[in-house]
Design a protein around this motif. Sequence first.
Motif: not given
Length: 286
Positions: A208-209, A229-232, A236-237, A244-246
Motif C-alpha cells: 500500500y505505501t 481496505q488497504l489501510e485497514a 498484513d501483507i 489486491g489480486e481480487e
Amino acid sequence: MANTINNNPPISFEFFPTKTAEGSQKLELNALSLAKYQPEFFSVTYGAGGSTRDRTLETVLSTQKQTRIATAPHLSCVGDSREQIKELLDFYRSKGINRIVALRGDLPSGMGLDRGELRYGNELVEFIRTETGDHFHIEVAAYPEVHPQAPNMEKDLENFRRKVDAGANSAITQYFFNPDSYFYFLERTHSLGIDIPVIPGIMPITNYTRLARFSDACGAEIPRWVRKQLEAYGDDITSIKKFGEEVITQLCEKLLKGGASGLHFYTLNQAAPCQGICDNLGISAS
Ligand code: FAD
C-alpha cells in the motif's frame, strides 16, 4: 474457465533495469516465469536523462535472448540530445529490435523542462520516424485520468493526438483503477478519429505505501473503498496481496469484457502477482 493459448488476450509485461547481479538473476527468473504466458512482448523502462541508458540496453538484449520473447526498450527524450537518441536507435536497429516505447520522461526535480532538444512525446515520435522510417513499432503513453501536468482533458487529448499524428502505432495507458475512465478515454479518442489500439496499463497491488506514493506522483486515483481496505490491513501483507489480486482481476475482467484489446502489466520486476492475475483470468501458460 481455462482458455487455449489462441484465445488469450494479447498481454505484455514491463520490467525496470536492475542495479546488481543479484537483481539481474531474479529478473531473469521472473521473466522466464512470465514468458510461459506467451506475451506479445516484454518492455524495459529507461531513466529520463539517460540515467539507465546502458542498463536498459543490456536488460533488453539479455531478456530477449533468455526468454526468446521480443523485448522493447522504453526511450525518453527529456535531457537526451538528438545525437544520443539517434545512437540508441541505430544500436537497437542493428540488434533487430523493432518495437520501442517512446516517452517524454520525467526529469528529476530542479531540471527545467527545456532541457534536451526534444521537449515532448510527439517530437520524439516524429524524430524516430524521420530517422528510421517505419522500422519501429512505436508505443506511446496515454492518460485516461489525465496527465498530471495537463491543464485539462481537452488539451491532454489534443497532445495525445499529436503523438498519433506523428506516427505512433499503439498506446499503453498509465495505470488506473476505475474502468470507466478508460472507456471514457476510448470514447473520446474514437470521436476524434483516433483508431490506434490503447492498451490498459495494469498495476498489481502488493504494497500500500509504495502504491500510494506512485499514485500521488503519476496522478492515478486509488478509489476510497480500495484505499480504506488497504489501510485497514496495516502490515498484513498476505491480506493486502489477496485483496489486491481480487481487485485487479476484477478490473481486468471488466476491461476485457468491455473491449480492451490487451493488457500491459507493470510487474515491478515481480512475477507472482501477475501470475496470480493471469491465472484467475484463465490466460493459459505453456
Ligand atoms: P508527453 O506526451 O510529452 O506529455 C507530457 C505532458 O505535456 C502532458 O501534460 C501533455 O498534455 C503535454 N504535452 C504533450 N505534448 C505537448 C506539446 N506538443 N505542447 C504542449 N504540451 C504538450 N518515464 C520514464 O522516465 N521512463 C520510462 O521508461 C517510462 N515508461 C512509461 C511507460 C508508460 C506505459 C507510461 C504510461 C509512462 C511511462 N513513463 C516513463 C512516465 C512518463 O515519462 C511520464 O508520464 C511523463 O510525465 C510524460 O511522458 P509522455 O511521453 O506521456 O509525455
